[in-house]
Design an enzyme around this catalytic site. Structure first.
Site, PDB file in Angstrom:
ATOM      1  N   HIS A   1     -74.886  -0.576 -14.656  1.00 44.31           N
ATOM      2  CA  HIS A   1     -76.264  -0.740 -14.165  1.00 44.31           C
ATOM      3  C   HIS A   1     -77.210  -1.202 -15.261  1.00 44.31           C
ATOM      4  O   HIS A   1     -78.327  -1.618 -14.975  1.00 44.31           O
ATOM      5  CB  HIS A   1     -76.791   0.592 -13.609  1.00 44.31           C
ATOM      6  CG  HIS A   1     -76.037   1.089 -12.421  1.00 44.31           C
ATOM      7  ND1 HIS A   1     -74.815   1.700 -12.522  1.00 44.31           N
ATOM      8  CD2 HIS A   1     -76.345   1.067 -11.101  1.00 44.31           C
ATOM      9  CE1 HIS A   1     -74.387   2.039 -11.322  1.00 44.31           C
ATOM     10  NE2 HIS A   1     -75.298   1.656 -10.434  1.00 44.31           N
TER      11      HIS A   1
ATOM     12  N   GLU B   1     -75.028  11.623 -22.214  1.00 41.32           N
ATOM     13  CA  GLU B   1     -76.432  11.262 -21.984  1.00 41.32           C
ATOM     14  C   GLU B   1     -77.382  12.364 -22.412  1.00 41.32           C
ATOM     15  O   GLU B   1     -78.498  12.089 -22.847  1.00 41.32           O
ATOM     16  CB  GLU B   1     -76.674  10.904 -20.518  1.00 41.32           C
ATOM     17  CG  GLU B   1     -76.116   9.538 -20.107  1.00 41.32           C
ATOM     18  CD  GLU B   1     -74.681   9.623 -19.640  1.00 41.32           C
ATOM     19  OE1 GLU B   1     -74.090  10.734 -19.675  1.00 41.32           O
ATOM     20  OE2 GLU B   1     -74.127   8.576 -19.238  1.00 41.32           O
TER      21      GLU B   1
ATOM     22  N   GLN C   1     -72.540   5.460  -7.313  1.00 41.58           N
ATOM     23  CA  GLN C   1     -73.557   6.197  -8.082  1.00 41.58           C
ATOM     24  C   GLN C   1     -74.959   6.135  -7.473  1.00 41.58           C
ATOM     25  O   GLN C   1     -75.953   6.166  -8.190  1.00 41.58           O
ATOM     26  CB  GLN C   1     -73.556   5.711  -9.538  1.00 41.58           C
ATOM     27  CG  GLN C   1     -72.224   6.044 -10.195  1.00 41.58           C
ATOM     28  CD  GLN C   1     -72.027   5.450 -11.570  1.00 41.58           C
ATOM     29  OE1 GLN C   1     -72.596   4.425 -11.901  1.00 41.58           O
ATOM     30  NE2 GLN C   1     -71.182   6.093 -12.356  1.00 41.58           N
TER      31      GLN C   1
END
Ligand SMILES: Cc1ncc(C[n+]2csc(CCOP(=O)(O)OP(=O)(O)O)c2C)c(N)n1
Ligand SMILES: [Mg+2]
Length: 577
Positions: free
Chosen positions: A29, A50, A113
């Site tokens: 993405h 993350e 996702q």
């Protein structure tokens, strides 16, 4: 026609705003953002989780005073930064989080996702959470996000850019790039309020300044020092402002903990100036443990709603801390401060007293290593401009006690979220921001497990942090709390193993050593600081030593004999049943 996509627009705006480093972890993405970063020489520091990228953006902001940026992929990338965003939110840290998302056109189609409302997750923990729906709007909405994050009370902002928005290409001529992103002049205090504040402060016998993040993020370090020196008022800092007045300066009260120590000594300030510091846990809340109820309170904060939280404030000033300090200093300089040597002497005593309680731990000949000795060895082995990071339960408090911090942004540790695991991400961000300074992170053996794989990020990016693990083989603060509340035979779920964390870090490419003898501490630290690689020292410490803060935090929870009409809780004390 020259067409550009949303990734190109985003990187251009960030670059224009002075952003040089982005913390991230790849996802498809984000690919056009990564490509633009490559074209523009924007440094991407890719972490292994993350959460670590988010904490690193937070740490970057804490150490530089400027906005930190993290970019994460859709779905799990976004949910993984919830903890980091909440941490930044509770401490008002200017941060920009960009999240990928499944294409808008695939809504409710069970795409990759997608399928969760990412904005709804972010709304309660950000100043602003917004979805960009037209690629042409990327530049001005990113500029808007930067303004929201950095002006007024700072804090995290989340911008979602769905893939079909981000990857869309449009003619460059159709896109408006704002020239000026943030305002230059910030709110200054009214002259009358300034006069009044100086009257009260100068006629006080024991005035105190408590500096917080508002002081640091307004860029007021020189102004704070000048004001303290012109008025002779000591400065006590919370964790975000620590070092703005160097810890060894005659007017430094170090941290707000010293106010608690002064209270124990039976001495208390009579006028307190809160400078971008909120009244909460770290300033004693509603209790008189740090600020006596008899003290006159002056509060400067850019956020009007903060003034009067928990305590009555006699003089509330809504202003930028730097602008306020300049105005206060202009008036204060015309007056001569009274002699307050007795007060300042008490402040000096208070700031060294906690360490002095453990002086005997510094001279023992053999193992086990006392955790204060470990923290002290770090404090005395590093250069004057070193950045100290502390993460852990008791570990962070040992470092807090021993650290000598000499500049703003050089002390990075826990805030209101009390979030274990920030240490390695904060440290790698500090090293990225200040490559010429030593960065040392003291971390608990429990806490280091939370973002352990960031040793890998340090190695790949040449971020030579020295990580020192206080290995007491337990979640120490938790286990000690259980012992104090329920007895030594009632500890549960709080034991850890004598793990060779140094060997695991060596596996990632770090220098690693285990230290068991107090005499080996300083030489091992010197080798780690000189090795030219990220380093990990696994220091075996005495698991039986309880930090006074643990004692303090569970006192109210210890069951009392006989009938008890109180609810007793660790960390919060007692409440009426
Ligand atoms: C993310 C997170 N999980 C759990 C806790 C609760 N907690 C507070 S202190 C502590 C123990 C920390 O152990 P360690 O990192 O080894 O430091 P030590 O107290 O042993 O010095 C725990 C589990 C927390 N604050 N944050
Ligand atoms: Mg531990």
């Amino acid at each position: 026609m020259a067409s550009i996509d949303g990734g190109e627009m985003l990187i251009r705006v960030l670059k224009q705003h002075g952003v040089r480093e982005i913390f991230t972890l790849h996802g498809g993405h984000l690919d056009c953002i990564f490509q633009a970063a490559l074209d523009h020489g924007m440094r991407l520091i890719d972490t292994r989780h993350e959460q670590a990228a988010g904490h690193a953006a937070d740490g970057w902001a804490r150490t530089t005073g400027r906005v930190g940026v993290a970019i994460v992929t859709a779905g799990p990338g976004v949910t993984d930064v919830v903890t980091s965003i909440a941490n930044a939110y509770l401490d008002c840290i200017p941060t920009l989080f960009i999240g990928g998302a499944a294409p808008l056109s695939d809504a409710e189609m069970l795409p990759l996702q997608g399928g969760i409302d990412q904005l709804a997750l972010m709304q309660p923990i950000t100043k602003w959470a917004h979805r960009i729906t037209h690629v042409q709007r990327v530049p001005d909405l990113v500029a808007q996000a930067l303004r929201v994050a950095t002006t007024g009370r700072p804090g995290p902002v989340f911008l979602e850019i769905p893939a079909d928005v981000l990857f869309k290409r449009v003619d460059e001529k159709e896109v408006f790039f704002p020239q000026r992103i943030c305002p230059e002049a910030l709110p200054a205090p009214a002259a009358q309020a300034v006069e009044k504040a100086i009257d009260w402060l100068q006629s006080a016998q024991r005035p105190a300044i408590i500096a917080g993040g508002g002081s640091w993020f307004s860029g007021a370090a020189p102004e704070l020092l000048a004001f303290a020196e012109h008025t002779g008022i000591p400065v006590f800092a919370n964790s975000k402002a620590r070092g703005m007045v160097p810890d060894d300066h005659p007017l430094s009260g170090r941290s707000s903990v010293s106010l608690g120590v002064l209270k124990q000594m039976g001495i208390a300030p009579d006028v307190v100036l809160l400078l971008g510091a909120r009244v909460g846990l770290f300033t004693g809340g509603r209790s008189d443990l740090m600020i006596p109820h008899t003290a006159r309170l002056i509060q400067v904060d850019i956020e009007g709603a903060e003034i009067g939280r928990n305590r009555d404030v006699e003089l509330g000033i809504v202003a930028d801390c730097r602008a306020a300090l300049r105005a206060l200093d202009d008036v204060a300089r015309q007056r001569k401060p009274p002699d307050r040597s007795a007060w300042l002497q008490s402040v000096q005593q208070a700031r060294v007293l906690p360490g002095a309680m453990f002086a005997s731990a510094l001279v023992t000949a053999g193992p086990p290593i006392h955790p204060y000795r470990l923290a002290h060895a770090i404090a005395t082995s590093v250069e004057r401009d070193a950045i100290i990071v502390a993460d852990g339960g008791e570990t962070a408090w040992w470092m807090d006690m021993a650290a000598e911090v000499h500049a703003g942004g050089h002390w990075l540790s826990h805030g209101y979220f009390g979030c274990l695991g920030v240490g390695l991400p904060f440290a790698l961000a500090a090293k990225a921001a200040h490559p010429d300074r030593q960065v040392v992170c003291l971390i608990g053996d429990g806490s280091v497990g939370l973002n352990f794989s960031e040793f890998d990020t340090m190695v790949r990016h040449g971020l030579n942090v020295v990580t020192v693990i206080n290995n007491d083989r337990q979640w120490g603060m938790s286990l000690h709390g259980q012992e104090l509340m329920y007895g030594k035979d009632r500890t549960v779920g709080t034991a850890l193993a004598p793990t060779r964390y140094d060997l695991a870090a060596v596996g990632f490419g770090c220098h690693g050593e285990q230290v068991e003898h107090p005499g080996e501490l300083v030489p091992a630290l010197q080798r780690a600081l000189a090795c030219g690689r990220p380093a990990c020292l696994n220091v075996m410490t005495d698991p039986s030593v309880i930090h006074p803060i643990t004692q303090m935090m569970v006192t109210g929870a210890v069951p009392k004999p006989g009938a008890d009409d109180k609810v007793r809780m660790p960390y919060y004390g007692e409440r009426d049943a």
